[in-house]
Write a protein that holds these residues in place. Structure first.
Motif, mmCIF file in Angstrom:
data_model
loop_
_atom_site.group_PDB
_atom_site.id
_atom_site.type_symbol
_atom_site.label_atom_id
_atom_site.label_comp_id
_atom_site.label_asym_id
_atom_site.label_seq_id
_atom_site.Cartn_x
_atom_site.Cartn_y
_atom_site.Cartn_z
ATOM 1 N N UNK B 94 0.868 -1.181 0.000
ATOM 2 C CA UNK B 94 0.000 0.000 0.000
ATOM 3 C C UNK B 94 0.899 1.222 0.000
ATOM 4 N N UNK B 95 0.832 2.007 -1.088
ATOM 5 C CA UNK B 95 1.605 3.256 -1.153
ATOM 6 C C UNK B 95 0.669 4.415 -0.813
ATOM 7 N N UNK B 96 0.862 5.050 0.333
ATOM 8 C CA UNK B 96 -0.011 6.160 0.706
ATOM 9 C C UNK B 96 0.566 7.496 0.216
ATOM 10 N N UNK B 97 -0.139 8.124 -0.737
ATOM 11 C CA UNK B 97 0.335 9.419 -1.223
ATOM 12 C C UNK B 97 0.351 10.476 -0.111
ATOM 13 N N UNK B 98 -0.617 10.383 0.795
ATOM 14 C CA UNK B 98 -0.741 11.474 1.768
ATOM 15 C C UNK B 98 0.549 11.647 2.586
ATOM 16 N N UNK B 99 1.023 10.546 3.180
ATOM 17 C CA UNK B 99 2.227 10.647 4.007
ATOM 18 C C UNK B 99 3.429 11.098 3.187
ATOM 19 N N UNK B 100 3.464 10.688 1.926
ATOM 20 C CA UNK B 100 4.596 11.070 1.067
ATOM 21 C C UNK B 100 4.521 12.534 0.648
ATOM 22 N N UNK B 101 3.301 12.998 0.349
ATOM 23 C CA UNK B 101 3.186 14.386 -0.128
ATOM 24 C C UNK B 101 3.193 15.402 1.017
ATOM 25 N N UNK B 102 3.029 14.933 2.243
ATOM 26 C CA UNK B 102 3.270 15.853 3.366
ATOM 27 C C UNK B 102 4.729 16.314 3.357
ATOM 28 N N UNK B 103 5.608 15.386 2.957
ATOM 29 C CA UNK B 103 7.036 15.706 2.927
ATOM 30 C C UNK B 103 7.487 16.220 1.562
ATOM 31 N N UNK B 104 7.007 15.522 0.507
ATOM 32 C CA UNK B 104 7.557 15.727 -0.834
ATOM 33 C C UNK B 104 6.576 16.415 -1.761
ATOM 34 N N UNK B 105 7.107 17.024 -2.814
ATOM 35 C CA UNK B 105 6.270 17.562 -3.871
ATOM 36 C C UNK B 105 6.053 16.474 -4.934
ATOM 37 N N UNK B 106 4.932 16.593 -5.662
ATOM 38 C CA UNK B 106 4.634 15.630 -6.749
ATOM 39 C C UNK B 106 5.834 15.476 -7.681
ATOM 40 N N UNK B 107 6.483 16.634 -7.974
ATOM 41 C CA UNK B 107 7.561 16.649 -8.970
ATOM 42 C C UNK B 107 8.814 15.923 -8.493
ATOM 43 N N UNK B 108 8.891 15.616 -7.197
ATOM 44 C CA UNK B 108 10.055 14.861 -6.738
ATOM 45 C C UNK B 108 10.053 13.425 -7.271
ATOM 46 N N UNK B 109 8.861 12.897 -7.549
ATOM 47 C CA UNK B 109 8.774 11.521 -8.066
ATOM 48 C C UNK B 109 8.212 11.468 -9.478
ATOM 49 N N UNK B 110 7.276 12.353 -9.783
ATOM 50 C CA UNK B 110 6.607 12.341 -11.097
ATOM 51 C C UNK B 110 7.169 13.412 -12.002
ATOM 52 N N UNK B 111 7.407 13.108 -13.273
ATOM 53 C CA UNK B 111 7.199 11.840 -13.948
ATOM 54 C C UNK B 111 8.503 11.064 -14.129
ATOM 55 N N UNK B 112 9.604 11.549 -13.572
ATOM 56 C CA UNK B 112 10.876 10.908 -13.908
ATOM 57 C C UNK B 112 11.109 9.592 -13.169
ATOM 58 N N UNK B 113 10.695 9.505 -11.897
ATOM 59 C CA UNK B 113 10.864 8.229 -11.190
ATOM 60 C C UNK B 113 9.680 7.304 -11.437
ATOM 61 N N UNK B 114 8.483 7.865 -11.421
ATOM 62 C CA UNK B 114 7.258 7.086 -11.586
ATOM 63 C C UNK B 114 6.290 7.846 -12.473
#
Lengths: 127, 169
Positions: B94-114
């Motif tokens: 289960x990948x929870x976007x909420x906990x990740x986006x509290x810390x990170x911006x969308x652009x840190x992972x999208x679209x280059x990593x995922x």
């Protein structure tokens, strides 16, 4: 094929010992030494733990455009003095200014650039 | 130091800067900079990494790190779970976007990593262990890859497969 496995393990052990990875580094500590020692100052130690208490990852890795890979950022003192990278905060207003050389340039001489491990880990898969 | 409350928290130890193998003990900094123990001993305990549950620290309000330094920056938090590794031998991720986006911006992972498109990413533990994909952070600054069941957290039995992909906004 026991001997080659043993040999490889031994070689890996020697390599790890020679890599000089500091055992007591805090998880996520980054050493910046692409230029520091060549320029006659100690390597920079950047502690993620200290900074993330105050700033979310997105501040430096999105707003300030630090790439998320140790060694991938060319951080020049000239840029910092211009208010870029570390200089966005390390300007004497949000955090200490760049005249406090020793506070960032505090690493042991000879440390290679990279991100270090810490409690229960030997660091990331790729350095 | 030594102010932490709670049993587990008191077991934690952090090497001081003057003896961590990274800082030069001869540097004036080791007398001026904060030792990890002083700050981290007050935060929710973990057994690995910084020995701190960073997401919990944020959620409990133990820390309140700034979301931006430029006033015009748009701060985005996305509350969306993505379920991955549906057919693997391990429990479902289960990948929870909420906990990740509290810390990170969308652009840190999208679209280059995922890729944002559900189902468009091919995940590989080999890649992750090499420091790619999730391993850019997990194993470096976020909880390490020895914590299998924090990601592989959903049992296959009884999993509703309609929860999987194609439901992003």
């Amino acid at each position: 094929m026991r001997p080659p496995v043993l040999l490889l393990t031994t070689l890996l052990g020697i390599l790890l010992a020679l890599s000089g990875a500091p055992a007591g580094a805090e998880y996520g500590d980054v050493v910046l030494n692409k230029r520091a020692e060549k320029e006659g100052v100690r390597p920079v130690v950047f502690p993620h733990w200290f900074h993330r208490i105050r700033f979310r990852c997105k501040v430096c890795h999105n707003e300030l455009e630090f790439k998320m890979r140790a060694g991938a950022n060319d951080v020049l003192m000239a840029d910092i003095l211009d208010g870029k990278f570390c200089g966005m905060c390390h300007n004497g207003r949000i955090a200490w200014g760049p005249e406090n050389c020793d506070l960032c340039h505090s690493g042991k001489p000879g440390l290679p650039t990279g991100i270090l491990g810490g409690h229960g880990t030997s660091g990331p898969g790729r350095w | 130091m030594g102010l932490a409350a709670g049993g587990a928290a008191e077991q934690r130890q952090w090497p001081p800067l003057n003896n961590d193998g990274v800082h030069d003990p001869a540097s004036p900094a080791v007398k001026l900079l904060q030792d990890p123990a002083e700050a981290l001993s007050k935060l929710p305990p973990d057994t690995t990494g910084n020995q701190v549950r960073w997401v919990e620290a944020l959620e409990k309000g133990s820390i309140n790190p700034r979301t931006n330094v430029f006033p015009e920056t748009k701060v985005t938090v996305l509350d969306l779970d993505v379920f991955l590794s549906l057919r693997g031998g391990m429990p479902i991720v289960r990948f929870p976007h909420r906990q990740h986006t509290e810390w990170l911006d969308c652009a840190n992972c999208h679209e280059h990593l995922f890729k944002s498109k559900a189902g468009a990413n091919k995940f590989s533990m080999f890649q992750i262990l090499q420091g790619e994909q999730c391993g850019v952070c997990h194993g470096a600054v976020a909880f390490p890859l020895t914590e299998c069941n924090r990601c592989h957290s959903v049992p296959h039995a009884g999993f509703d497969h309609s929860r999987q992909t194609g439901k992003q906004d």
